[in-house]
Design a protein around this motif. Structure first.
Motif, mmCIF file in Angstrom:
data_model
loop_
_atom_site.group_PDB
_atom_site.id
_atom_site.type_symbol
_atom_site.label_atom_id
_atom_site.label_comp_id
_atom_site.label_asym_id
_atom_site.label_seq_id
_atom_site.Cartn_x
_atom_site.Cartn_y
_atom_site.Cartn_z
ATOM 1 N N PRO A 1 0.835 -1.207 0.000
ATOM 2 C CA PRO A 1 0.000 0.000 0.000
ATOM 3 C C PRO A 1 0.870 1.257 0.000
ATOM 4 O O PRO A 1 1.881 1.325 0.703
ATOM 5 N N ASN A 2 0.489 2.245 -0.795
ATOM 6 C CA ASN A 2 1.326 3.412 -1.037
ATOM 7 C C ASN A 2 0.926 4.608 -0.172
ATOM 8 O O ASN A 2 -0.173 5.155 -0.329
ATOM 9 N N PRO A 3 1.808 5.063 0.730
ATOM 10 C CA PRO A 3 1.515 6.234 1.573
ATOM 11 C C PRO A 3 1.330 7.517 0.772
ATOM 12 O O PRO A 3 0.829 8.512 1.295
ATOM 13 N N PHE A 4 1.761 7.516 -0.476
ATOM 14 C CA PHE A 4 1.649 8.711 -1.312
ATOM 15 C C PHE A 4 0.205 9.189 -1.406
ATOM 16 O O PHE A 4 -0.059 10.392 -1.540
ATOM 17 N N TYR A 5 -0.735 8.255 -1.330
ATOM 18 C CA TYR A 5 -2.143 8.612 -1.499
ATOM 19 C C TYR A 5 -2.801 9.047 -0.190
ATOM 20 O O TYR A 5 -4.005 9.308 -0.169
ATOM 21 N N ASP A 6 -2.014 9.119 0.873
ATOM 22 C CA ASP A 6 -2.498 9.661 2.137
ATOM 23 C C ASP A 6 -1.970 11.095 2.250
ATOM 24 O O ASP A 6 -0.755 11.318 2.278
ATOM 25 N N ASP A 7 -2.876 12.073 2.320
ATOM 26 C CA ASP A 7 -2.463 13.482 2.321
ATOM 27 C C ASP A 7 -1.518 13.819 3.465
ATOM 28 O O ASP A 7 -0.639 14.680 3.310
ATOM 29 N N ASP A 8 -1.706 13.180 4.612
ATOM 30 C CA ASP A 8 -0.847 13.466 5.760
ATOM 31 C C ASP A 8 0.552 12.864 5.614
ATOM 32 O O ASP A 8 1.531 13.403 6.139
ATOM 33 N N LEU A 9 0.643 11.736 4.902
ATOM 34 C CA LEU A 9 1.918 11.023 4.783
ATOM 35 C C LEU A 9 2.718 11.438 3.552
ATOM 36 O O LEU A 9 3.941 11.266 3.518
#
Length: 292
Positions: free
Chosen positions: A195-203
Motif C-alpha cells: 500500500p502506497n503512503p503517497f495517497y495519504d495526504d498526511d503522509l
C-alpha cells in the motif's frame, strides 16, 4: 582494509568519476598514479617492494586512454598475482544519459570518439570494458551521486572498514523505478505491491524514514512477511558469496518514486542485518523524489 590489500586499481567509464576517486585515495595516504600503462604495473610493483620506504598503499587509474597498451591489462594483472601481490578493482559506472550530460557540460570530447557523437564513444568504451567490469571487485554507480557523495561512499567502503567484519560489505539502496535501476545492483526487490503512503495526504510530504510512514507500511501483514523472506534469502546467500570471494553485495529495494515504501523497507532490512553482525551501508538514492 585487509592486510594483504596492496593495490587499488581504479577504472571504469570516462566521465564516471575516476579522477575524483583517485583524489580521495591520495588524500588518505595512498601513493597514486593516473593513467599508468598496464604493462608497467608489474615493474612498478617491483620498484615499490625495493624502495627504502616500502609502499603498501597504492592506487592506480587504468583506463582506455592507454590505447593499445590497455589490451595488456589482464596479462599484467596475472603477473601481479604470480608475484604475490594482492589487488582490488573498483569500476566506476554511470548511465549513458548522465555521461552525455557531463560531457556536454564540460565541453570535452570522448577519448574514443573525438570526431563522432559522444554516445558512440560511450558504447565503444562499454564494449571494451565489459570483461574488466565483470572481473571488478566493486562497481559503483555514480549516476545520481554528487562529488561529495562519491567521496563519502569511497571512504566508507574502502577506508573505514571494521577489521572484525566478514569481508563482505552489504550495500542496501532504496530507489524509485521511474528513475531507473541502480546499475550496480546484485539483488533487486520490488515493493510496489505494498500500500502506497503517497495517497495519504498526511503522509505524502514525509519519507519512509519518518515514523508515521514506517508505522503505516509495517501495519500490513504482507510487509512483515515480505521483509522476513528477504532477510532469510540474503542470509542464506551471504556464506556462498563470501565463499566465491565476493567483496560487496548491493541489495536494491525499489518502489515507484523511491521516497516512501522502499526507504521504510530498506531501513528495516538494514537494522535487522546490522543486529545480526553484518557490515551494512545504506543509501536512499531518490529520497528527494515526490512519489513513493
Amino acid at each position: 582494509m585487509e592486510k594483504d590489500f596492496n593495490f587499488v586499481i581504479i577504472t571504469g567509464l570516462s566521465g564516471a568519476g575516476r579522477t575524483l576517486a583517485l583524489r580521495v585515495f591520495e588524500d588518505n595516504g595512498f601513493f597514486c598514479i593516473d593513467n599508468l600503462p598496464p604493462q608497467l604495473i608489474p615493474k612498478f610493483a617491483e620498484l615499490c617492494s625495493q624502495s627504502r620506504k616500502k609502499l603498501e598503499k597504492v592506487a592506480l587509474v587504468i583506463d582506455i586512454r592507454g590505447g593499445d597498451f590497455f589490451d595488456n591489462l589482464f596479462d599484467s594483472l596475472k603477473s601481479l598475482e604470480d608475484m604475490g601481490y594482492a589487488y582490488k578493482i573498483i569500476f566506476l559506472d554511470a548511465s549513458d544519459e548522465v555521461l552525455i550530460k557531463r560531457y556536454k557540460e564540460s565541453r570535452r570530447k570522448h577519448p574514443l570518439a573525438p570526431d563522432k557523437r559522444i554516445v558512440e564513444g560511450i558504447n565503444l568504451e562499454r564494449r571494451k570494458l565489459a570483461l574488466l567490469k565483470a572481473k571488478s571487485d566493486f562497481i559503483i554507480d555514480t549516476s545520481f551521486k554528487t562529488p561529495a557523495q562519491l567521496k563519502e561512499e569511497i571512504e566508507k567502503r574502502f577506508l573505514q572498514r571494521d577489521k572484525s567484519d566478514t569481508g563482505l560489505l552489504i550495500n542496501i539502496v532504496s530507489f524509485g523505478f521511474k528513475q531507473g535501476l541502480p546499475l550496480d545492483a546484485d539483488l533487486v526487490f520490488d515493493v510496489r505491491f505494498l500500500p502506497n503512503p503517497f495517497y495519504d495526504d498526511d503522509l505524502r510530504p514525509l519519507s519512509g524514514s519518518d515514523e508515521k510512514v514506517k508505522n503505516y507500511i509495517f501495519n500490513f501483514e504482507e510487509t512483515k512477511v515480505f521483509l522476513k523472506k528477504v532477510q532469510d534469502l540474503i542470509e542464506f546467500l551471504i556464506p556462498y558469496y563470501i565463499k566465491e570471494g565476493k567483496s560487496q553485495l548491493v541489495v536494491a529495494i525499489g518502489c515507484t518514486g523511491g521516497r516512501h515504501r522502499s526507504i521504510a523497507v530498506a531501513n528495516e532490512l538494514a537494522r535487522l542485518l546490522k543486529e545480526r553482525g553484518y557490515y551494512i551501508n545504506i543509501e536512499h538514492r531518490d529520497e528527494k523524489e515526490t512519489r513513493g
